[in-house]
Each structure stands twice: as C-alpha cells, then as structure tokens.
Enzyme design. Structure first.
Site, PDB file in Angstrom:
ATOM      1  N   HIS A  33     -24.125   3.385 -37.180  1.00 16.37           N
ATOM      2  CA  HIS A  33     -24.564   2.158 -37.882  1.00 16.37           C
ATOM      3  C   HIS A  33     -24.695   2.399 -39.392  1.00 16.37           C
ATOM      4  CE1 HIS A  33     -25.771   0.751 -33.815  1.00 16.37           C
ATOM      5  NE2 HIS A  33     -26.197   2.004 -33.697  1.00 16.37           N
ATOM      6  N   SER A  35     -10.568   2.410 -65.682  1.00 15.32           N
ATOM      7  CA  SER A  35     -10.712   0.978 -65.926  1.00 15.32           C
ATOM      8  C   SER A  35     -10.305   0.696 -67.367  1.00 15.32           C
ATOM      9  CB  SER A  35     -12.164   0.563 -65.701  1.00 15.32           C
ATOM     10  OG  SER A  35     -12.466  -0.600 -66.439  1.00 15.32           O
ATOM     11  N   LYS A  48     -15.366   4.682 -65.794  1.00 16.09           N
ATOM     12  CA  LYS A  48     -14.928   4.472 -64.410  1.00 16.09           C
ATOM     13  C   LYS A  48     -13.864   5.457 -63.938  1.00 16.09           C
ATOM     14  CE  LYS A  48     -15.430   0.819 -62.306  1.00 16.09           C
ATOM     15  NZ  LYS A  48     -16.230   0.426 -61.148  1.00 16.09           N
ATOM     16  N   GLU A  98      -8.478   2.680 -51.681  1.00 15.83           N
ATOM     17  CA  GLU A  98      -8.617   1.226 -51.549  1.00 15.83           C
ATOM     18  C   GLU A  98      -7.295   0.582 -51.134  1.00 15.83           C
ATOM     19  OE1 GLU A  98     -11.797  -0.404 -54.601  1.00 15.83           O
ATOM     20  OE2 GLU A  98     -10.514   1.114 -55.509  1.00 15.83           O
TER      21      GLU A  98
END
Ligand code: ARG
Length: 468
Positions: free
Chosen positions: A167, A288, A294, A301
């Site tokens: 979980h 970024s 970043k 992804e």
C-alpha cells in the site's frame, strides 16, 4: 513516396480509375514497406517451390529469382521506388519485378493470393520480433541479476537494505537485491511469453491462397521449411484469416510494458528529493528550461507513459479482429502498425533500462534509515512473542498497542522505556525491542524465496546459472 497512375494489377474488371482519396486511404505501402524483406523471402520460397513441382520451368524460376534478388538489393540500398498507386508492399514488389523482367513476372503469383502472402510476411516479421524481444528482455534480466549481485554487499560488505512496501506504506525491510530479483523474475516470464508466442506462430500460411487452398499441385511443406517454419498451417481459412499470433505478441508486449512501467514508477518515486534512495545518471535524465535545479527522470516517465500506447496497440487489434467474418477482410490491414510500434517502443525501453540501471547510484544509508522508520520491525516483535508460546493474534494485538503508543508520542519502538514495554506484555523488555533491527529482520526471513541474504544469493545464483 511516388504518386503515379498505371493500370492496377487487379484492374481487369474495372472501367473507371480509382478515386485519389480512396487510393490514399486504401494504401498500406507507407508502413508495410517495412515487410519488404519478408515479402521477397516469401516470394523466393514460393517460386522455388513452383519450379520444384513443375508449375514453372527452370528458366522462368531463374528469371524471377534473379529479378527478386535485384529488387532486394535495391530495397536494402534504399534505392527502391515505393509507389502509392501500387498500394502495398506486395504489389510494389511484383510490379517492380514486371518492370524489370517483363511479363514472366506475372507467373510468380500463380497459386498464391495477397491474402496468404501478407499472412506469411507478417508472421515472419512477428516471429522474428518476438524472438528479438525475448533476447532483449533476457539481456535486461541479466542486468537486473548483476545489480542484485552488486548490492548484496555495499561498501561495508553489508547488503543494501530497502524499505519494503505494501500500500506504499512501509511494511518490512527487504534487501535491495531482493527487489532487483523480483523484476528479474517478471522479466524471465516475459521472455518466456515471447518464446511461447514465437513457437505457436511457427506455422506457414503460404499456400492457403485466397482462402480455400488452390487446385495447383503446390508443396506447402516445402515452402514452410524453406522459410524456417516448423510446419504449414493446417486450415486455409485460419491461415489467411487469423491474427491471434499478432495478438499474442502484442499481449506479451503489453505485459512486459506493465512490468517496466511499475519499475519506472518506483524509480521516479525513489529518485525524488523526498525519498532520496537513488540518483539517476546525468546521461539518462534531463533538465528544465526554467528551473535550473531540476533533474527529471524523463526516461522512466516515458517508459511509464509508453505503456499506454503499447496497451492501446493490443486493444486496437483485438477490436479490429473481433467483428470480422472469416476469412480475410481489409480491416486486417490495420494489424501491422501496432505491432511495429510495440516492437520499436520496447526495443528502445529495454535498451535504455539496461544502460541506465547500472549507472544509477543507490544511497544505502538513506534506504536503511528509511527501512527502519515506520515500525517496519513490528512483525518481528510479534513473531518473537509468538515464538515464546503467545498465540500470534494476541502477539499482534500487544505489538499493535506498543506501535500506537510510540506513534502517539512521536517515537520509534526502540525508544520505548523498559516499563512501557513490560507493561504491554510480561514476556517483553526494552532489550528485546531494541534487538529488533532491520538487519536482524532481513536475516530472519530464511523461508524459500524470502529476503534473507542467503536466500537472495541463492535466487541470484540460480538466475545466473539459468542465464549462462
Ligand atoms: N495490404 C493488404 C494487407 O495488409 C494485403 C492483402 C490484401 N488482400 C486483399 N484481398 N485486398 O492486409
């Protein structure tokens, strides 16, 4: 792509030229030219067989073979002129053959239809793609096993400990190597699915002809053998009308994608500032354009995002096939792009992960500290009590009470005082709660397939042997 007009190879009964938009809509050559090699191999096997059984003369076979070989060279060199008005790969090759060797080219299509032609081309492609993805999946599995071996001893010779979750709540400590071996196990089955699918699709539909077979005395066993298939398909309707081989391939792709997507999700999460479990290599992350600090996990992804299109390819073909009556329908032309796309997508994702994982740095101190938080050794404490004769349910209740107390007062189990622990159960003491370390917890899990270092080492060794 060249756009011209000539009489269609099937133009005999037509009085009016094909509408331009229809031609565009109908054509598959923009994508099925990828099957050119398979198409020419199929034709070479077919024409050789036509010669063997005496349907064509040796001279005719020789001319056709020579022409096809020359076309294959043009295709490989990128010199072949693909024409939209010639509709698909099959008619492009055949018309180019006619341009090259004249009317004898027309004999190639004896005892054959584009229906069995496309079926055999596409099976050849899909079988090769399945075996190739099986090999690439195996290569990534070898990388996973290598990572498991590497993290069995961190800098200090100790195995790297990771919080295990259920979980997404800290559950019990595990070895990082155990986590890698879990993915290795999934990849082993993924490889098996590709190999099983390749074996099931190892039948040649060539010679099914349009749908009903052919009156010509062809030898389907000979063409099957020449093309490297185990045998010919046993039913001509099935041979030209079925695409479950592609569905099976797409489904193996979808399941593999689901596994790689779960892996991606974990890597994305664990490489965040908040988790800080690992650092992904600069070579496989991006920055970024506005936020200088970043470092984004784009590879993971995209691997997660691309699972969407790989699943879509499976759903797409299932939907194409489901309402089509036997045998061939033009709907089936929609079978190819999804297979190409899933194959290409997974080829690159498997390769990227094989490169990226060994270059990623796991932070053993951080993962170990995280594994110790969240009362991850509470089960060990309950097991300890249960071993001294307390029924496990009661032990669970007692330890639950201690966790509640620690949690309400902002402490860990090992911070509780001796009085507090003894008050919960006379067979407990602070000495015992303090002995419940994450190291002891993983060491204790000696059950077969468990996370104890010996067990994980055995998993890795077995995988090594299987891989070699
Ligand atoms: N381009 C077609 C396909 O990919 C080849 C088979 C065409 N057969 C036919 N009867 N129109 O499915």
């Amino acid at each position: 792509m060249t756009q011209r007009q000539e009489t269609k190879l099937w133009g005999g009964r037509f009085a009016e030229a094909t509408d331009g938009l229809v031609e565009l809509f109908n054509a598959s050559v923009p994508f099925d030219q990828r099957l050119a090699e398979q198409d020419i191999r199929g034709s070479l096997a077919h024409v050789a067989m036509l010669g063997q059984v005496g349907i064509l003369s040796g001279e005719e076979v020789g001319q056709i073979e020579e022409g096809l070989e020359a076309i294959l060279e043009d295709v490989r060199a990128g010199d072949f002129e693909w024409r939209l008005d010639r509709e698909d790969v099959h008619m492009n090759v055949e018309a180019a053959l006619r341009d090259r060797i004249g009317p004898v080219a027309g004999k190639l299509h004896t005892a054959r239809s584009r229906n069995d032609q496309v079926a055999v081309d596409f099976r050849l492609f899909t079988k090769e793609a399945a075996l190739d993805l099986a090999a690439k999946t195996r290569a990534l599995r070898a990388v996973m096993v290598g990572e498991a071996e590497k993290h069995l001893s961190s800098g200090a010779g100790e195995p790297v400990i990771l919080p295990g979750y259920t979980h997404l709540q800290v559950a019990q400590p595990i070895l990082l190597s155990h986590w890698f071996m879990a993915y290795a196990a999934m990849l082993e089955r993924d490889e098996g699915r590709f190999r099983d699918a390749a074996e099931r699709m190892d039948e040649s539909p060539l010679g099914s002809s349009a749908l009903a077979g052919t009156p010509w005395p062809i030898d389907r066993h000979a063409t099957a053998q020449a093309l490297g298939f185990a045998r010919p398909t046993a039913n001509s309707l099935d041979g030209v009308g079925s695409r479950d081989f592609a569905l099976e391939f797409l489904s193996a792709c979808a399941i593999l994608s689901a596994h790689l997507s779960r892996l991606s999700e974990e890597l994305i999460l664990y490489s965040t500032f908040e988790f800080g479990f690992l650092t992904l290599p600069d070579s496989h992350t991006t920055g970024s354009s506005i936020m200088p600090q970043k470092k984004n996990p784009d590879v993971s992804e995209l691997a997660r995002g691309k699972a969407g299109r790989v699943f879509g390819n499976l759903m797409g073909l299932l939907t194409v096939v489901k309402g089509t009556p036997l045998a061939y329908n033009k709907d089936l032309q929609e079978d190819k792009e999804g297979v190409f796309d899933s194959y290409d997508t997974l080829s690159i994702v498997l390769r990227l992960y094989g490169d990226m994982l060994p270059k990623s740095t796991w932070h053993a101190a951080v993962t170990k500290a995280a594994a110790a938080r969240g009362f991850s050794t509470a089960t060990d404490l309950a097991d300890h009590l249960a071993r001294s004769g307390v029924p496990f349910r009661e032990a669970h209740e007692v330890v639950g009470g201690l966790v509640g107390l620690a949690s309400r007062t902002g402490r860990q189990l090992w911070d509780l005082t001796d009085e507090e622990v003894r008050a919960a159960h006379p067979q407990l003491s602070a000495e015992i709660t303090r002995a419940m370390t994450v190291e002891e917890s993983v060491k204790a899990r000696q059950s077969y397939g468990g996370t104890a270092p010996e067990q994980v080492r055995a998993q890795a060794e077995a995988a090594r042997t299987a891989l070699s």
